[in-house]
Design an enzyme around this catalytic site. Structure first.
Site, short mmCIF file in Angstrom:
data_model
loop_
_atom_site.label_atom_id
_atom_site.label_comp_id
_atom_site.label_asym_id
_atom_site.label_seq_id
_atom_site.Cartn_x
_atom_site.Cartn_y
_atom_site.Cartn_z
N CYS A 61 -1.99 -5.77 11.33
CA CYS A 61 -1.10 -4.92 10.53
C CYS A 61 -0.30 -5.71 9.50
O CYS A 61 -0.23 -5.33 8.33
CB CYS A 61 -0.18 -4.09 11.43
SG CYS A 61 0.99 -5.05 12.42
N HIS A 68 4.88 -3.36 14.73
CA HIS A 68 3.83 -2.83 13.85
C HIS A 68 4.43 -2.53 12.48
O HIS A 68 5.60 -2.18 12.37
CB HIS A 68 3.21 -1.56 14.46
CG HIS A 68 1.98 -1.09 13.74
ND1 HIS A 68 0.82 -1.82 13.72
CD2 HIS A 68 1.73 0.03 13.03
CE1 HIS A 68 -0.10 -1.16 13.01
NE2 HIS A 68 0.44 -0.03 12.58
N HIS A 114 -2.56 1.60 7.13
CA HIS A 114 -2.24 0.45 7.99
C HIS A 114 -3.49 -0.02 8.72
O HIS A 114 -4.44 0.73 8.91
CB HIS A 114 -1.12 0.79 9.00
CG HIS A 114 -1.40 1.97 9.88
ND1 HIS A 114 -1.13 1.96 11.23
CD2 HIS A 114 -1.91 3.20 9.63
CE1 HIS A 114 -1.46 3.13 11.77
NE2 HIS A 114 -1.94 3.89 10.82
#
Length: 130
Positions: free
Chosen positions: A43, A93, A105
């Site tokens: 990510c 994240h 993402h």
């Protein structure tokens, strides 16, 4: 005031360019620890590599990325802003807002790089780097 308007327009154009670039990589693989937009990225590698293409240098992990740039109000997200999510033990994240209530993402190994609804999880912070 005119200069401020021009800066806002320029930022909006930059944000749209960043989003257009990021969305080219949808469907590519997620690889833990990776930073390759084509061969696999995680990510924060995704957000770091996308912004690097525009000469914007940001740190490597989601947690450290959440401490940089400029804080953004969650109700005033602009395309290209980064959204951060708490995994219970801190920031775990990061995604990128692409407009229209959506984020792009590097999600996980099952899904790779995908578009999700902005509220697929509750973000705890947002930052802008341009």
């Amino acid at each position: 005031a005119k200069q401020q308007e021009e800066q806002q327009t320029q930022a909006a154009q930059t944000g749209q360019a960043i989003v257009d670039y990021a969305c080219q990589f949808i469907g590519n693989p997620y690889v833990w620890g990776g930073t390759s937009l084509t061969n696999g990225t995680d990510c924060s590698g995704f957000t770091q590599s996308v912004l690097a293409n525009f000469g914007i240098s940001i740190s490597r992990t989601a947690a450290s990325q959440s401490g940089g740039g400029t804080a953004v109000d969650m109700s005033n997200l602009q395309p290209g802003d980064l959204l951060f999510y708490d995994n219970g033990s801190g920031i775990g994240h990061v995604s990128m807002y692409i407009g229209n209530g959506q984020v792009v993402h590097a999600s996980n190994e099952q899904t790779g790089i995908i578009v999700s609804s902005v509220d697929y999880r509750t973000a705890c912070a947002a930052r802008s780097y341009f």
